[in-house]
Design a protein around this motif. Structure first.
Motif, short mmCIF file in Angstrom:
data_model
loop_
_atom_site.label_atom_id
_atom_site.label_comp_id
_atom_site.label_asym_id
_atom_site.label_seq_id
_atom_site.Cartn_x
_atom_site.Cartn_y
_atom_site.Cartn_z
N MET A 163 0.84 -1.22 0.00
CA MET A 163 0.00 0.00 0.00
C MET A 163 0.87 1.25 0.00
O MET A 163 0.59 2.21 -0.72
CB MET A 163 -0.90 0.00 1.24
N ARG A 164 1.91 1.24 0.83
CA ARG A 164 2.75 2.46 0.94
C ARG A 164 3.41 2.80 -0.38
O ARG A 164 3.46 3.98 -0.77
CB ARG A 164 3.83 2.25 2.00
N ILE A 165 3.90 1.78 -1.10
CA ILE A 165 4.61 2.08 -2.35
C ILE A 165 3.62 2.56 -3.43
O ILE A 165 3.91 3.48 -4.19
CB ILE A 165 5.48 0.89 -2.83
N VAL A 166 2.42 1.95 -3.46
CA VAL A 166 1.41 2.38 -4.43
C VAL A 166 1.00 3.82 -4.12
O VAL A 166 0.91 4.68 -5.03
CB VAL A 166 0.19 1.43 -4.42
N ALA A 167 0.80 4.14 -2.85
CA ALA A 167 0.39 5.51 -2.48
C ALA A 167 1.49 6.51 -2.86
O ALA A 167 1.23 7.57 -3.44
CB ALA A 167 0.10 5.58 -0.99
N ARG A 168 2.75 6.14 -2.58
CA ARG A 168 3.85 7.05 -2.87
C ARG A 168 3.95 7.33 -4.37
O ARG A 168 4.09 8.47 -4.82
CB ARG A 168 5.17 6.46 -2.35
#
Ligand SMILES: Nc1ncnc2c1ncn2[C@@H]1O[C@H](COP(=O)(O)OP(=O)(O)OP(=O)(O)O)[C@@H](O)[C@H]1O
Ligand SMILES: Cc1ncc(CO)c(N)n1
Length: 264
Positions: free
Chosen positions: A85-90
């Motif tokens: 999730m964090r990498i997709v959001a970033r």
């Protein structure tokens, strides 16, 4: 030609996930692209295993698409864990695509977790605010809001709460209700309902994926949010009516039922 991207999990049996999204994009006359976040070994009956891609592999796929091709719309499906999730959001904050539809996938039909429960907080804080349209089913909306959703008033209150949490539009799906399949859209100002009588079938594998990717395609094709949802609801209803009796469990939606010779 509009270019649509799905960021989601792969369903090797072809009914849900990336595979359902790409078929939906094609049926809408759009060019489909995919960033695979997890490889799910699943079929119409069960999930066997889940293999998450490394966050750097997810990031590289997103870079490969955006550095080269104009992206007209994005659908986000299964994101299994906090790191994914964090990498997709970033990356989406970096590239800022329009018309992001977020389907907050949590469980497969048989009950297997496709999202780790500890990732719920990251889903709410980092993924939900990216959504032009958020498409939870009732159990997903209950998890996101922390409230039981039983009455029509509960559904409206939950949609308002998810709007306050940062999604621009919320489509609370009614596939899990008894009676009519009624979906509720809230755009921050007013409510819209989209209703179809329940189709008596066990072949409902991939209904949520089909609906959310049809909304993303319709938005990219220039429709307003209520229009995009209305047309996507018609599309998924037809795809369920003509769902394919493939496999021993819940058969997949049919994306090509209107084409000659391949009616299900
Ligand atoms: N039996 C049915 N008859 C008519 N419409 C249905 C039926 N089941 C689901 N739908 C519709 O299909 C769409 C997807 O809703 P649903 O609540 O099933 O999503 P979901 O649970 O996220 O799906 P998935 O199984 O892919 O996770 C909604 O528009 C819903 O109203
Ligand atoms: C990969 C994948 N995404 C979503 C769903 C939910 O239908 C599923 N079963 N598998």
């Amino acid at each position: 030609m509009k270019n649509l991207l799905t960021i989601a999990g792969s369903d090797c049996s072809g009914g849900a996930g990336i595979q359902a999204d790409l078929k939906t994009f094609a049926a809408h006359g759009t060019f489909g692209m995919s960033v695979i976040v997890s490889v799910v070994a699943e079929n119409t009956e069960r999930v066997i295993s889940i293999c998450d891609m490394a966050p750097s592999t997810v990031a590289d796929q997103i870079d490969a698409v955006f550095e080269d091709i104009a992206v007209d719309g994005v659908k986000i499906g299964m994101l299994s864990g906090t790191e994914q999730m964090r990498i997709v959001a970033r990356k989406l904050k970096q590239y800022r695509p329009r018309g992001v539809v977020v389907d907050p996938v949590m469980l497969a039909k048989g009950g297997c977790a496709l999202m780790q429960p500890e990732a719920l907080r990251t889903l709410k804080e980092e993924i939900l605010p990216l959504a032009c349209v958020l498409t939870p089913n009732i159990p997903e909306a209950e998890a996101i809001t922390g409230r039981n959703i039983i009455t029509p008033e509960d559904r409206r209150a939950a949609a308002k709460l998810m709007f306050q949490m940062g999604a621009e539009n919320i489509l609370l799906k009614g596939g899990h209700l008894s009676g009519e399949a009624e979906d509720l859209l809230f755009d921050g100002g007013r409510f819209y309902t989209f209703t179809h009588k329940r189709i008596e079938t066990k072949n409902t594998h991939g209904t949520g994926c089909t609906l959310s990717s049809a909304i993303a395609a319709n938005l990219a094709l220039g429709l307003s949010v209520p229009e995009a949802v209305r047309e996507a609801k018609e599309y998924v209803t037809g795809a369920i009516e003509h769902a394919l009796p493939i496999g021993k469990g819940h058969g997949p939606t049919n994306h090509f039922y209107f084409m000659k010779g391949i009616r299900g």
